[in-house]
Structure formats: structure tokens, C-alpha cells
Design an enzyme around this catalytic site. Structure first.
Site, mmCIF file in Angstrom:
data_model
loop_
_atom_site.group_PDB
_atom_site.id
_atom_site.type_symbol
_atom_site.label_atom_id
_atom_site.label_comp_id
_atom_site.label_asym_id
_atom_site.label_seq_id
_atom_site.Cartn_x
_atom_site.Cartn_y
_atom_site.Cartn_z
ATOM 1 N N HIS A 170 106.136 60.209 165.528
ATOM 2 C CA HIS A 170 107.021 61.267 165.042
ATOM 3 C C HIS A 170 106.332 62.614 165.200
ATOM 4 C CE1 HIS A 170 110.115 58.945 162.524
ATOM 5 N NE2 HIS A 170 110.808 59.799 163.255
ATOM 6 N N CYS B 237 115.091 56.447 164.675
ATOM 7 C CA CYS B 237 113.709 56.301 165.153
ATOM 8 C C CYS B 237 113.121 54.962 164.723
ATOM 9 C CB CYS B 237 112.834 57.448 164.650
ATOM 10 S SG CYS B 237 113.209 58.996 165.497
ATOM 11 N N GLU C 171 103.227 56.194 164.000
ATOM 12 C CA GLU C 171 103.798 55.365 162.940
ATOM 13 C C GLU C 171 103.117 53.992 162.911
ATOM 14 O OE1 GLU C 171 105.821 56.255 160.682
ATOM 15 O OE2 GLU C 171 106.637 58.145 161.458
#
Ligand code: PCA
Length: 211
Positions: free
Chosen positions: A165, A141, A78
Site C-alpha cells: 500500500h 486491495c 502488507e
């Protein structure tokens, strides 16, 4: 070098979370770095507190948090965590937020300080589907990514951190969605960790998206 790698407990209808299942498969040492593993509850607030406590105890050099993103088609380092908790589905204590800040008056966002492009490149070179993601969502998250980067920024500026992820694991049986064998997810995480050790700075490469 010491690297803290976290994964989440199951949430929603799932009885397993491929993030921590894959973290458990990692070796205890990668390229000479000690790997410390932690399972984190899928709870706003508490998730950040549990990881903060472990960071203070273990004093790692790098923190990599991992979570399940059901429906994603690749392993996704990410790029950014944003300062908002917003409701998608209840967390494991039943809480559904409604758009509040994670840190009142905190910065709107923190970028990952991991070499996300080097991580993607290394995975793809080794036949693991991977791409940079530009949103970690607004659920637990993203909450954990933002909370950890805020802590590192405030108290441990030399420590690098970020979030990955992962898709559903095949053993979860959600065959209407993309999935990867757990061993491949673990392999992708191991390659990502190697890329973090090998690249203090990220590589220059184009990994953007039009939408
Ligand atoms: N995935 C959720 C929270 C826990 C997990 O593994 C998310 O993407 O926010």
C-alpha cells in the site's frame, strides 16, 4: 527473472491512483529482472481475474500488487490478506459487499510470501518512509492480495507474491493527509523490488506493532 507489478485505476473521488502512476514510472528492468506492468480495475472479483489472466500469460517469478491507502504515512508492504470482502465504499461498479468470503471454504488468510521486512529496511535505509502493515483492509486491495496468493498457492507454488500500500501522492492535493511525491513512491517501489530480488527469504528483524 520476470516480475509482474500491478497498480490500480482511480476510485472514489480521485482522478489519479498513485499506485499505477508510480508503477508506470518504474524502469522496465531492475537488477536484470524484466518488469511487466498492469493496471487493474477497482472491482471485486474482476481485479483478481485480470491479474490471474496476466499471471497465466506472463508466467512471472514474482507478483507484486500495489494500491493506494489514503491517509497512510509510509509505504506499507502488507503482511497478510484475509478471506473477506466487506463494505467500506462502493467499488467502481457500485458493489458494496457485506462480509462474504472471497473463496468459499478457502483458508482464513494468506501471509505475503515477499520479504516484507527486507523491503522496509531497504526503503528506510534510503530515506523512504516505510513500515510493515498488518492489515490490508477489507476492500479491493485485500481482495486482490488474497486472490493472488490463493492462485499462487494452488497453481504456482514457486511464485512469490504480495501487496504494497502507498500513501496519497502529493499531486493529488489531499493536504489534510500525509502524502509523498510520486517520484519518491516510485523510488520506494523500485527499492522494494530490489529487496525481493536480493532476498529469497525474509531477514530476521522486529517490525511488529502493538495495535
Ligand atoms: N486502494 C483500494 C483499492 C484500490 C486502491 O488503490 C484499497 O486499499 O482497497
Amino acid at each position: 527473472m520476470k516480475i509482474l507489478v500491478t497498480g490500480f485505476q482511480p476510485f472514489g473521488k480521485e482522478t489519479k491512483n498513485p499506485s499505477y502512476e508510480a508503477v508506470k514510472l518504474l524502469p522496465n528492468e531492475i537488477l536484470g529482472a524484466k518488469i511487466v506492468k498492469l493496471e487493474v480495475p477497482v472491482v471485486f472479483g474482476l481485479s483478481g481475474e485480470v491479474v490471474a489472466q496476466k499471471i497465466r500469460e506472463e508466467q512471472p517469478d514474482i507478483v507484486i500488487c500495489v494500491g493506494q491507502a489514503g491517509g497512510r504515512t509510509a509505504i506499507n508492504p502488507e503482511r497478510v490478506g484475509i478471506n473477506v470482502n466487506d463494505g467500506a465504499t462502493p467499488d467502481n461498479e457500485g458493489y458494496v459487499p457485506s462480509g462474504e468470503a472471497i473463496v468459499k471454504d478457502g483458508p482464513d488468510a494468506y501471509f505475503s510470501t515477499l520479504p516484507i521486512k527486507a523491503m522496509v529496511q531497504k526503503m528506510v535505509e534510503n530515506d523512504i518512509p516505510a513500515s510493515v502493515s498488518n492489515t490490508a483492509g477489507t476492500y479491493v486491495c485485500n481482495h486482490l492480495m488474497y486472490s493472488v496468493l490463493h492462485l499462487l498457492h494452488q497453481e504456482f507454488p514457486a511464485v512469490r507474491g504480495g501487496f504494497i500500500h502507498v500513501p496519497y501522492a502529493t499531486m493529488q492535493g489531499n493536504f489534510r493527509f500525509a502524502s509523498m511525491p510520486l517520484s519518491e513512491i516510485a523510488k520506494g517501489l523500485e527499492l522494494s523490488i530490489e529487496a525481493c530480488i536480493e532476498n529469497e527469504q525474509d531477514i530476521t528483524a522486529s517490525h511488529g506493532a502493538t495495535h
